[in-house]
Design an enzyme around this catalytic site. Structure first.
Site, PDB file in Angstrom:
ATOM      1  N   HIS A 320      -2.227  21.824  -3.292  1.00 47.66           N
ATOM      2  CA  HIS A 320      -2.019  21.833  -5.507  1.00 47.66           C
ATOM      3  C   HIS A 320      -1.762  20.171  -5.324  1.00 47.66           C
ATOM      4  O   HIS A 320       0.069  19.656  -4.586  1.00 47.66           O
ATOM      5  CB  HIS A 320      -1.921  21.871  -5.731  1.00 47.66           C
ATOM      6  CG  HIS A 320      -0.865  23.102  -6.495  1.00 47.66           C
ATOM      7  ND1 HIS A 320       0.560  22.088  -7.127  1.00 47.66           N
ATOM      8  CD2 HIS A 320      -0.502  24.574  -5.862  1.00 47.66           C
ATOM      9  CE1 HIS A 320       0.970  23.170  -6.541  1.00 47.66           C
ATOM     10  NE2 HIS A 320       0.708  24.259  -5.525  1.00 47.66           N
ATOM     11  N   GLU A 396      -1.676  31.768  -5.326  1.00 49.81           N
ATOM     12  CA  GLU A 396      -0.659  31.827  -4.371  1.00 49.81           C
ATOM     13  C   GLU A 396      -0.255  33.479  -4.635  1.00 49.81           C
ATOM     14  O   GLU A 396      -0.918  34.010  -5.212  1.00 49.81           O
ATOM     15  CB  GLU A 396       0.211  30.990  -5.365  1.00 49.81           C
ATOM     16  CG  GLU A 396       1.978  30.749  -4.438  1.00 49.81           C
ATOM     17  CD  GLU A 396       1.625  30.829  -3.531  1.00 49.81           C
ATOM     18  OE1 GLU A 396       1.478  30.982  -2.684  1.00 49.81           O
ATOM     19  OE2 GLU A 396       2.421  29.278  -2.979  1.00 49.81           O
TER      20      GLU A 396
END
Length: 516
Positions: A320, A396
């Site tokens: 990202h 994550e």
């Protein structure tokens, strides 16, 4: 009077800027002889790659219809987007492409046109026409058939390729014959270098040691006798594998599938020569394997078993864009705040979206559920006209009490826990976060599920540092501590291809060229 027959249409389009100055090219071919029956090309002003590709398709179909209105047509393009949409497998969402697709569908009855994707390197004739059209447009002109050299160059390239293929095939036959004596060769050769991974074991294709390769006592120390295979046998296998590949080569232009295929084929040949295999994939916890656990029964066959070289599932791994925490290097996982992209992160997302649109190989988009990934994925999806599917397994690591802290702050407050975390993949961050071993199991299960569901396709996975590094580590069979030895920048691109026999090929790592 027209005659019913089959025609081949190859089409391409390009944009220098996407959107930018754009043009298309199309060629109609006789499938029996390869003869060029018609060429079309045009500079179309400012447009996107996809619009140019669709216009090339329309022009090629119209040219075929003018020649033989009753023909059946085999369309070949290197745009998976166009091929899948015109085949009815993907929805057409972009407003600029819907009317072009409808126009293409009206030229011939649907039952008389079939579509096939082909690698970019095999679409050189149409690509050359498109580039000639764009070159003409930049000069303020329109493309002229009389000035085109695309057909002549394509014919010459085919002739050269056929000649090279003949030479390579003859060499491959000799190489395979040489393998019959591999056993004796293994006993009598200097134990130079077994083939490990995608190399040819440090040997040139002539069988001589490559520059810098250890020989004699040094080589014996590096590679014990039970790993040794004769130099001539390994070189012969490398030559055979090279000869078996497609003659054309793929330039490094983001064609993840073709490049991954070449890398994997080289790796298969090298592993076969060494009698080794890559780390198993399906149902594996490679973290446990690295610590001494037994490999599962799903491990790929070793030795001379033939590899599965079918089309792989190719994962393009996108980290990202930046958040406010990224430049401060703070722990930002799935257990704390869920920050949005910063202004810099949004710019990065747009830049990577433009780069992926120019490459034109992404077929599906899958994202972590966290906001920063969804925003990055949506920027790409808007460019490509695709949907975003959320996959919780791509989130994550949960960093527990460390969320939002810098490394220095964690060391000050939780030094013993940090030292344990750095020393063992099984150690958890303070406060009940996830260990790297736990994340590896989650990511491996997600990888296996996605690779099975998307076999033969190219999928963009928008995720985070730890999942991407873990996927690369597992593909390489590297130990857990390798996570700390990889650089992975915000909005960077990596890529790994997964084959049905459990082998993987790392194609790219931490590419940030689109941000410069």
């Amino acid at each position: 009077m027209t005659t019913s027959r089959e025609l081949i249409v190859e089409a391409d389009g390009g944009s220098r800027g996407n959107p930018g100055p754009a043009g298309y090219g199309a060629v109609v071919l006789d499938p029996a002889t390869g003869e060029t029956l018609a060429e079309r090309a045009e500079f179309i002003g400012v447009a996107t790659n996809n619009v140019a590709e669709y216009k090339g398709l329309v022009a090629g179909l119209r040219a075929a219809h003018e020649l033989f209105p009753d023909a059946t047509v085999h369309v070949r393009m290197d745009s998976k987007l166009v091929v899948e949409q015109m085949s009815g497998r993907w929805k057409i969402k972009h407003p600029d492409m819907k009317p072009l697709a409808a126009e293409a569908a009206r030229i011939f009855p649907a039952g008389r046109v079939r579509y096939e994707w082909m690698p970019r390197e095999r679409n050189k004739h149409a690509d050359r026409l498109a580039n000639e059209a764009m070159d003409a447009g930049q000069r303020g002109e329109q493309w002229s058939p009389s000035a085109s050299t695309a057909a002549v160059d394509h014919t010459a390239a085919l002739a050269a390729a056929r000649s090279a293929a003949g030479d390579a095939t003859a060499g491959a036959a000799k190489a395979r014959a040489a393998l019959a004596g591999a056993g004796a060769d293994a006993d009598t050769s200097s134990r130079a270098l077994p083939a490990h991974g995608p190399s040819t074991g440090g040997l040139s294709t002539t069988g001589s040691p490559a520059p810098g390769a250890p020989t004699g006592a040094a080589a014996d120390a590096l590679f014990p006798p039970d790993e040794a295979l004769g130099a001539r046998a390994r070189a012969s296998l490398a030559a055979a594998a090279t000869a078996d590949r497609e003659v054309a080569t793929t330039p490094a232009t983001g064609d993840f599938e073709a490049e991954a295929g070449r890398n994997a084929l080289t790796g298969h040949a090298a592993r076969a020569a060494a009698g080794t295999s890559t780390a198993p994939r399906t149902g594996t916890d490679p973290t446990a394997t690295a610590e001494g656990a037994t490999a599962p029964s799903g491990a790929p066959a070793q030795g001379w078993a033939g590899p599965d070289m079918g089309a792989p599932a190719t994962f393009v791994l996108l980290r990202h864009g930046e958040t406010a925490l990224t430049p401060e290097k703070r722990f930002s996982g799935s257990g704390g705040a869920d920050p949005e992209l910063s202004a810099a992160g949004r710019r990065q997302a747009e830049a990577v979206a433009a780069a992926l649109a120019a490459r034109g190989t992404i077929q599906e988009i899958v994202s972590s559920p966290l906001t920063r990934c969804r925003q990055t994925a949506e920027a790409v999806a808007a460019r490509l006209g695709l949907d975003v599917r959320i996959e919780n397994g791509l989130r994550e690591t949960d960093f527990g009490a460390w969320e939002g802290l810098t490394f220095g702050e964690v060391r000050e407050r939780y030094q013993a826990d940090l030292d344990a975390w750095l020393a063992s993949p099984k150690a958890e961050p303070t406060g009940g976060g996830e260990s790297f071993a736990t994340v590896a199991r989650r990511v491996a299960a997600t990888r296996d599920r996605l690779a099975t569901a998307h076999a033969g396709r190219t999928v963009l996975l928008v995720t985070h540092v730890t999942p991407i590094k873990t996927l690369v580590r597992l593909a390489l069979g590297a130990p857990p501590e390798s996570l700390f030895r990889m650089e992975l920048s915000a909005a960077s691109i990596s890529a790994v291809a997964y084959y049905a026999d459990g082998n993987a090929s790392v194609r790219l790592l931490n590419d940030t060229s689109h941000l410069r």
